[in-house]
Design a protein around this motif. Structure first.
Motif, PDB file in Angstrom:
ATOM      1  N   SER A 182      -8.471   0.990  -9.638  1.00 48.27           N
ATOM      2  CA  SER A 182      -7.044   1.001  -9.978  1.00 48.27           C
ATOM      3  C   SER A 182      -6.247   2.022  -9.177  1.00 48.27           C
ATOM      4  O   SER A 182      -5.070   1.803  -8.888  1.00 48.27           O
ATOM      5  N   PHE A 183      -6.875   3.149  -8.824  1.00 46.56           N
ATOM      6  CA  PHE A 183      -6.128   4.195  -8.130  1.00 46.56           C
ATOM      7  C   PHE A 183      -5.660   3.765  -6.734  1.00 46.56           C
ATOM      8  O   PHE A 183      -4.836   4.432  -6.115  1.00 46.56           O
ATOM      9  N   MET A 184      -6.181   2.640  -6.234  1.00 44.65           N
ATOM     10  CA  MET A 184      -5.734   2.137  -4.950  1.00 44.65           C
ATOM     11  C   MET A 184      -4.440   1.334  -5.059  1.00 44.65           C
ATOM     12  O   MET A 184      -3.724   1.182  -4.075  1.00 44.65           O
ATOM     13  N   TYR A 185      -4.136   0.852  -6.244  1.00 47.07           N
ATOM     14  CA  TYR A 185      -3.012  -0.075  -6.377  1.00 47.07           C
ATOM     15  C   TYR A 185      -1.986   0.323  -7.437  1.00 47.07           C
ATOM     16  O   TYR A 185      -0.905  -0.260  -7.494  1.00 47.07           O
ATOM     17  N   ASP A 186      -2.341   1.296  -8.292  1.00 51.81           N
ATOM     18  CA  ASP A 186      -1.380   1.669  -9.323  1.00 51.81           C
ATOM     19  C   ASP A 186      -0.354   2.662  -8.762  1.00 51.81           C
ATOM     20  O   ASP A 186      -0.321   2.919  -7.553  1.00 51.81           O
ATOM     21  N   SER A 187       0.480   3.200  -9.644  1.00 48.48           N
ATOM     22  CA  SER A 187       1.545   4.104  -9.198  1.00 48.48           C
ATOM     23  C   SER A 187       1.242   5.556  -9.554  1.00 48.48           C
ATOM     24  O   SER A 187       2.156   6.372  -9.703  1.00 48.48           O
ATOM     25  N   SER A 188      -0.036   5.890  -9.700  1.00 45.60           N
ATOM     26  CA  SER A 188      -0.416   7.270  -9.997  1.00 45.60           C
ATOM     27  C   SER A 188      -0.140   8.164  -8.794  1.00 45.60           C
ATOM     28  O   SER A 188       0.034   7.693  -7.661  1.00 45.60           O
ATOM     29  N   LEU A 189      -0.102   9.471  -9.051  1.00 43.58           N
ATOM     30  CA  LEU A 189       0.125  10.418  -7.964  1.00 43.58           C
ATOM     31  C   LEU A 189      -0.994  10.344  -6.923  1.00 43.58           C
ATOM     32  O   LEU A 189      -0.752  10.504  -5.721  1.00 43.58           O
ATOM     33  N   LEU A 190      -2.232  10.101  -7.381  1.00 41.95           N
ATOM     34  CA  LEU A 190      -3.348   9.963  -6.450  1.00 41.95           C
ATOM     35  C   LEU A 190      -3.139   8.763  -5.537  1.00 41.95           C
ATOM     36  O   LEU A 190      -3.329   8.860  -4.312  1.00 41.95           O
ATOM     37  N   SER A 191      -2.737   7.640  -6.110  1.00 41.36           N
ATOM     38  CA  SER A 191      -2.508   6.434  -5.323  1.00 41.36           C
ATOM     39  C   SER A 191      -1.386   6.639  -4.313  1.00 41.36           C
ATOM     40  O   SER A 191      -1.498   6.230  -3.145  1.00 41.36           O
ATOM     41  N   ILE A 192      -0.300   7.280  -4.748  1.00 35.92           N
ATOM     42  CA  ILE A 192       0.819   7.550  -3.842  1.00 35.92           C
ATOM     43  C   ILE A 192       0.391   8.518  -2.748  1.00 35.92           C
ATOM     44  O   ILE A 192       0.760   8.359  -1.571  1.00 35.92           O
ATOM     45  N   GLY A 193      -0.415   9.513  -3.118  1.00 40.28           N
ATOM     46  CA  GLY A 193      -0.913  10.456  -2.117  1.00 40.28           C
ATOM     47  C   GLY A 193      -1.767   9.769  -1.058  1.00 40.28           C
ATOM     48  O   GLY A 193      -1.653  10.068   0.138  1.00 40.28           O
ATOM     49  N   ILE A 194      -2.611   8.836  -1.483  1.00 47.03           N
ATOM     50  CA  ILE A 194      -3.437   8.081  -0.537  1.00 47.03           C
ATOM     51  C   ILE A 194      -2.552   7.275   0.407  1.00 47.03           C
ATOM     52  O   ILE A 194      -2.775   7.248   1.621  1.00 47.03           O
ATOM     53  N   SER A 195      -1.538   6.628  -0.162  1.00 44.14           N
ATOM     54  CA  SER A 195      -0.630   5.823   0.665  1.00 44.14           C
ATOM     55  C   SER A 195       0.124   6.685   1.677  1.00 44.14           C
ATOM     56  O   SER A 195       0.299   6.300   2.830  1.00 44.14           O
ATOM     57  N   LEU A 196       0.561   7.864   1.255  1.00 43.92           N
ATOM     58  CA  LEU A 196       1.253   8.775   2.172  1.00 43.92           C
ATOM     59  C   LEU A 196       0.333   9.197   3.315  1.00 43.92           C
ATOM     60  O   LEU A 196       0.754   9.259   4.481  1.00 43.92           O
ATOM     61  N   PHE A 197      -0.925   9.462   2.983  1.00 43.87           N
ATOM     62  CA  PHE A 197      -1.894   9.846   4.013  1.00 43.87           C
ATOM     63  C   PHE A 197      -2.106   8.709   5.008  1.00 43.87           C
ATOM     64  O   PHE A 197      -2.108   8.923   6.231  1.00 43.87           O
ATOM     65  N   VAL A 198      -2.260   7.487   4.495  1.00 41.90           N
ATOM     66  CA  VAL A 198      -2.499   6.336   5.370  1.00 41.90           C
ATOM     67  C   VAL A 198      -1.277   6.066   6.260  1.00 41.90           C
ATOM     68  O   VAL A 198      -1.417   5.779   7.454  1.00 41.90           O
ATOM     69  N   VAL A 199      -0.090   6.178   5.689  1.00 37.25           N
ATOM     70  CA  VAL A 199       1.131   6.005   6.485  1.00 37.25           C
ATOM     71  C   VAL A 199       1.179   7.043   7.604  1.00 37.25           C
ATOM     72  O   VAL A 199       1.533   6.729   8.749  1.00 37.25           O
ATOM     73  N   GLY A 200       0.805   8.282   7.277  1.00 37.69           N
ATOM     74  CA  GLY A 200       0.794   9.332   8.290  1.00 37.69           C
ATOM     75  C   GLY A 200      -0.178   9.039   9.425  1.00 37.69           C
ATOM     76  O   GLY A 200       0.154   9.216  10.604  1.00 37.69           O
ATOM     77  N   ILE A 201      -1.366   8.568   9.089  1.00 37.28           N
ATOM     78  CA  ILE A 201      -2.359   8.243  10.124  1.00 37.28           C
ATOM     79  C   ILE A 201      -1.907   7.045  10.952  1.00 37.28           C
ATOM     80  O   ILE A 201      -2.087   7.017  12.180  1.00 37.28           O
ATOM     81  N   ALA A 202      -1.313   6.042  10.302  1.00 35.95           N
ATOM     82  CA  ALA A 202      -0.790   4.884  11.036  1.00 35.95           C
ATOM     83  C   ALA A 202       0.281   5.335  12.024  1.00 35.95           C
ATOM     84  O   ALA A 202       0.326   4.870  13.173  1.00 35.95           O
ATOM     85  N   ALA A 203       1.144   6.257  11.586  1.00 42.09           N
ATOM     86  CA  ALA A 203       2.191   6.771  12.471  1.00 42.09           C
ATOM     87  C   ALA A 203       1.589   7.511  13.667  1.00 42.09           C
ATOM     88  O   ALA A 203       2.038   7.346  14.812  1.00 42.09           O
ATOM     89  N   LEU A 204       0.562   8.314  13.429  1.00 41.26           N
ATOM     90  CA  LEU A 204      -0.073   9.051  14.524  1.00 41.26           C
ATOM     91  C   LEU A 204      -0.788   8.118  15.490  1.00 41.26           C
ATOM     92  O   LEU A 204      -0.934   8.440  16.679  1.00 41.26           O
ATOM     93  N   ASN A 205      -1.221   6.954  15.004  1.00 41.91           N
ATOM     94  CA  ASN A 205      -1.830   5.974  15.907  1.00 41.91           C
ATOM     95  C   ASN A 205      -0.825   5.460  16.936  1.00 41.91           C
ATOM     96  O   ASN A 205      -1.211   5.003  18.019  1.00 41.91           O
ATOM     97  N   LEU A 206       0.466   5.525  16.601  1.00 43.18           N
ATOM     98  CA  LEU A 206       1.478   5.134  17.580  1.00 43.18           C
ATOM     99  C   LEU A 206       1.443   6.047  18.798  1.00 43.18           C
ATOM    100  O   LEU A 206       1.679   5.595  19.926  1.00 43.18           O
ATOM    101  N   ILE A 207       1.159   7.324  18.580  1.00 42.35           N
ATOM    102  CA  ILE A 207       1.019   8.251  19.702  1.00 42.35           C
ATOM    103  C   ILE A 207      -0.098   7.777  20.625  1.00 42.35           C
ATOM    104  O   ILE A 207       0.027   7.825  21.861  1.00 42.35           O
ATOM    105  N   MET A 208      -1.197   7.303  20.033  1.00 44.28           N
ATOM    106  CA  MET A 208      -2.310   6.771  20.810  1.00 44.28           C
ATOM    107  C   MET A 208      -1.879   5.559  21.637  1.00 44.28           C
ATOM    108  O   MET A 208      -2.260   5.410  22.804  1.00 44.28           O
ATOM    109  N   ASP A 209      -1.084   4.697  21.018  1.00 47.53           N
ATOM    110  CA  ASP A 209      -0.639   3.490  21.720  1.00 47.53           C
ATOM    111  C   ASP A 209       0.267   3.833  22.895  1.00 47.53           C
ATOM    112  O   ASP A 209       0.132   3.262  23.978  1.00 47.53           O
ATOM    113  N   PHE A 210       1.207   4.759  22.675  1.00 42.58           N
ATOM    114  CA  PHE A 210       2.094   5.172  23.770  1.00 42.58           C
ATOM    115  C   PHE A 210       1.281   5.786  24.911  1.00 42.58           C
ATOM    116  O   PHE A 210       1.547   5.525  26.093  1.00 42.58           O
TER     117      PHE A 210
END
Length: 255
Positions: A182-210
């Motif tokens: 559930s922590f992967m899909y609910d709106s708990s702080l842990l779930s939101i924290g995971i999503s923020l981390f993944v968004v950050g890593i996805a953004a840094l992958n753009l640096i790799m692409d450039f």
């Protein structure tokens, strides 16, 4: 798998060396402008596919939309794998990949838009805006060398990206066996924290692409690698958008 392509400096170097071997009848060399132009064309293909499937949902043709969504998911995965192993196929398969991903994005966006029509009516537009805003910010940070794609940076981002991929795979397998994560899909702080981390890593992958595109142009990679570079950038943009949708939907559920 294609998501990891530029996070590993060894794989990137081997890919460009391999591309030279494939370019026996090369008609030109890769340029940054050429890759950006091809990315622009792919973006038009993605928007066209997304708009078409979105309109199917609006016309109450959900069955057709769902079928095309699965065509987009499966076809996009096959295209991505083919391009990853055969980069010289990118001029044909990269635009097809963009169109197929557009079908998937259009469907999932229409579904999310309807689901959050009351609680978060601007969800889709905000996800789109944030995705391109982050992409622009990453480009400026890379262009002005505020963030440089050093070997250490690449290794850290690649490891984090690989870890996310393994983590997602484990949660998918657990769900298949009826284990609730559930922590992967609910709106708990842990779930939101995971999503923020993944968004950050996805953004840094753009640096790799450039960096991959710039390094390819400097090495005189064959012309078809412009399509490969544009494809790599498209993969990351799609990933970033999906993660933005998930993050915003979780934040909305807490209101």
């Amino acid at each position: 798998m294609a998501i990891f392509k530029s996070g590993n400096p060894t794989l990137t170097e081997k890919m460009f060396d391999k591309s030279h071997e494939m370019a026996a009848n090369n008609m030109g060399t890769m340029t940054v402008r050429g890759a950006i132009n091809k990315f622009g064309f792919m973006m038009l293909m993605l928007i066209a596919g997304a708009a078409y499937n979105w309109n199917l949902y609006e016309q109450l043709k959900q069955d057709t939309m769902t079928t095309l969504m699965w065509v987009g998911i499966i076809g996009g995965l096959i295209s991505a794998l083919a391009i990853s192993f055969k980069p010289n196929w990118a001029p044909v398969l990269a635009p097809l990949y963009a169109l197929l991903e557009g079908l998937f994005i259009g469907a999932i966006s229409a579904i999310m838009n309807a689901a959050f029509a009351d609680s978060y009516p601007g969800l889709i537009m905000q996800a789109v805006g944030l995705t391109f805003g982050v992409a622009l910010a990453m480009f400026l940070l890379y262009n002005f060398r505020v963030i440089s794609a050093t070997e250490r940076f690449k290794s850290i981002v690649f490891t984090a990206t690989l870890g996310i991929g393994i983590f997602y795979l484990i949660t998918m397998v657990l769900r298949l066996f009826g284990v609730n994560v559930s922590f992967m899909y609910d709106s708990s702080l842990l779930s939101i924290g995971i999503s923020l981390f993944v968004v950050g890593i996805a953004a840094l992958n753009l640096i790799m692409d450039f960096d991959m595109i710039e390094q390819g142009a400097e090495r005189g990679a064959p012309k078809f690698m412009e399509w490969y570079g544009a494809f790599g950038l498209m993969v990351t943009i799609v990933w970033l958008y999906i993660e933005m949708l998930k993050l915003l939907s979780k934040l909305s559920s807490r209101d």
